[in-house]
Motif scaffolding. Structure first.
Motif, mmCIF file in Angstrom:
data_model
loop_
_atom_site.group_PDB
_atom_site.id
_atom_site.type_symbol
_atom_site.label_atom_id
_atom_site.label_comp_id
_atom_site.label_asym_id
_atom_site.label_seq_id
_atom_site.Cartn_x
_atom_site.Cartn_y
_atom_site.Cartn_z
ATOM 1 N N TYR A 150 0.859 -1.192 0.000
ATOM 2 C CA TYR A 150 0.000 0.000 0.000
ATOM 3 C C TYR A 150 0.884 1.227 0.000
ATOM 4 O O TYR A 150 2.048 1.176 0.403
ATOM 5 C CB TYR A 150 -0.965 0.028 1.188
ATOM 6 N N LEU A 152 0.534 4.940 1.584
ATOM 7 C CA LEU A 152 -0.258 5.741 2.523
ATOM 8 C C LEU A 152 0.065 7.212 2.289
ATOM 9 O O LEU A 152 1.227 7.622 2.376
ATOM 10 C CB LEU A 152 0.116 5.326 3.949
ATOM 11 N N ALA A 160 4.425 0.544 1.953
ATOM 12 C CA ALA A 160 4.712 -0.725 2.638
ATOM 13 C C ALA A 160 4.664 -1.780 1.547
ATOM 14 O O ALA A 160 3.685 -1.851 0.791
ATOM 15 C CB ALA A 160 3.678 -1.015 3.707
ATOM 16 N N PHE A 169 9.301 -0.692 4.636
ATOM 17 C CA PHE A 169 8.730 0.647 4.429
ATOM 18 C C PHE A 169 9.699 1.491 3.595
ATOM 19 O O PHE A 169 10.919 1.470 3.836
ATOM 20 C CB PHE A 169 8.526 1.378 5.761
ATOM 21 N N THR A 171 9.905 5.608 2.021
ATOM 22 C CA THR A 171 9.288 6.941 2.105
ATOM 23 C C THR A 171 9.562 7.685 0.810
ATOM 24 O O THR A 171 10.693 7.640 0.290
ATOM 25 C CB THR A 171 9.860 7.715 3.318
ATOM 26 N N VAL A 237 -6.039 1.328 5.442
ATOM 27 C CA VAL A 237 -4.630 1.557 5.154
ATOM 28 C C VAL A 237 -3.946 2.284 6.325
ATOM 29 O O VAL A 237 -2.806 1.968 6.690
ATOM 30 C CB VAL A 237 -4.500 2.307 3.793
ATOM 31 N N HIS A 241 -1.330 0.424 8.901
ATOM 32 C CA HIS A 241 0.013 1.011 9.033
ATOM 33 C C HIS A 241 0.395 1.153 10.509
ATOM 34 O O HIS A 241 1.511 0.831 10.908
ATOM 35 C CB HIS A 241 0.084 2.363 8.320
ATOM 36 N N ARG A 242 -0.571 1.612 11.318
ATOM 37 C CA ARG A 242 -0.289 1.734 12.762
ATOM 38 C C ARG A 242 0.041 0.362 13.363
ATOM 39 O O ARG A 242 0.990 0.227 14.141
ATOM 40 C CB ARG A 242 -1.494 2.361 13.487
ATOM 41 N N CYS A 245 3.462 -0.628 12.483
ATOM 42 C CA CYS A 245 4.474 0.195 13.162
ATOM 43 C C CYS A 245 4.609 -0.138 14.646
ATOM 44 O O CYS A 245 5.713 -0.230 15.166
ATOM 45 C CB CYS A 245 4.142 1.679 13.042
#
Ligand code: AFP
Length: 322
Positions: A150, A152, A160, A169, A171, A237, A241-242, A245
């Motif tokens: 995904y 985000l 991700a 991950f 960025t 999503v 993600h949380r 993480c």
């Protein structure tokens, strides 16, 4: 920091698959820009249309779907695509080896409040000799996925990604337009005290989920003997993600709110790719009765119950379902 293709080459990922992933990400970079422009680009708000699932389409649902569809089909790397926003599968290059299922903008009800949204994608091999116009090429269980991910669109744009060798991950460096590796091998903590569920549906859940959530809410004086915290972003999503993480359990369970729609989340472009990302990070993804990635799909827009996240907490939740 390492860029995407060298990392995937180290994993032994076929070049054609890398090119396909880069194609998906090219569309996602454009989506990141459009979402970031918000009201300035006139893309907020709804269209007058509904998708095949009877949901009102946001302008950004339509725009992001068109972007992904055009880029993927023009690339020549896909045999067919399936999208949450398309009624039917769309045929691509008959000689291509991969098929892609995607939700172009998950959590699109968040667009108008400047909150989290994302693109989810799932890549599988097309069966040899298959017809690109035959929707049954998508009727493969999630364990057949060769890549899932995904993007985000939050304060930063984060990818991700898994190709079956862990979840990483990346960025988006918006200055250079490149996804850079920012975390190798995400790992979902086995223990958690955080859960995510739309609690407004509580009265419609099945008894197993009612009992499980009641025990979490009872906190330190209840059977679990400790307090739990709750979060709900209304975009899978963002919630997943949380969980990736810092751990947690995320669920959208079966409910009786609408007898024609006992489950909300879509198997092909929500549950399956998220299940692969979570499992590759050491977590569990289940419907309550079976592993999500073992489900044999029977329709492209099929919906399933989802319970995923930290291993020990998901196992506890599943024990209520036995
Ligand atoms: P939309 O993309 O239509 O906003 O749906 C998002 C979603 O499928 C998933 O991402 C959320 O977890 C879930 O729906 C939120 O559903 P509720 O609005 O029922 O809380």
């Amino acid at each position: 920091m390492r860029r995407l293709p060298p990392v995937l080459l180290e994993d032994g990922c076929p070049r054609e698959l890398i090119s396909l992933i880069r194609t998906v990400l090219a569309a996602c970079k454009e989506i990141s820009f459009r979402v970031g422009q918000g009201a300035l680009s006139g893309v907020l708000g709804s269209t007058l249309d509904e998708n095949i699932q009877g949901e009102t389409q946001k302008k950004l649902d339509v725009l992001t779907n068109q972007l992904l569809k055009d880029i993927l089909l023009e690339s020549g790397y896909v045999k067919a695509i399936a999208s949450e926003e398309e009624d039917f599968t769309v045929a691509g290059n008959p000689d291509a080896n991969y098929i892609v299922a995607f939700d172009p903008l998950d959590g699109s009800s968040n667009t108008d409040i400047n909150s989290l949204v994302g693109t989810i994608f799932s890549i599988m091999a097309a069966p040899e000799g298959s017809d690109p116009a035959d929707p049954s090429i998508f009727m493969q269980p999630g364990k057949n996925q060769v890549a899932a991910g995904y993007v985000l669109y939050g304060p930063s744009t984060v990818l991700a990604l898994t190709t079956g060798k862990g979840t990483r991950f990346f960025t988006l460096d918006k200055t250079h337009g490149t996804f850079l590796l920012t975390q190798d091998f995400a790992s979902v903590p086995e223990e958690t005290s955080e859960f995510a569920i739309n609690a407004s549906n509580q009265r419609h859940w099945q008894p197993a989920m009612q009992n499980y959530i009641n025990d979490l809410i009872a906190g330190v004086t209840g059977p679990r003997g400790r307090n739990f915290n709750m979060r709900w972003i209304a975009a899978m999503v963002g919630d997943v993600h949380r969980v990736l993480c810092r751990g947690g359990i995320f669920t959208y369970p079966t409910d009786t709110k609408d007898p024609n729609k006992p489950n909300k989340l879509r198997l092909l472009y929500e549950a399956n790719p998220m299940a692969m990302l979570i499992e590759q990070a050491g977590g569990i993804a289940s419907t309550g009765t079976e592993r999500i990635m073992d489900i044999q799909p029977d329709a492209i827009h099929q919906r399933v119950a989802v319970i995923l996240g930290s291993k020990n907490e998901v196992e506890t939740c599943l024990s209520y379902h036995k």
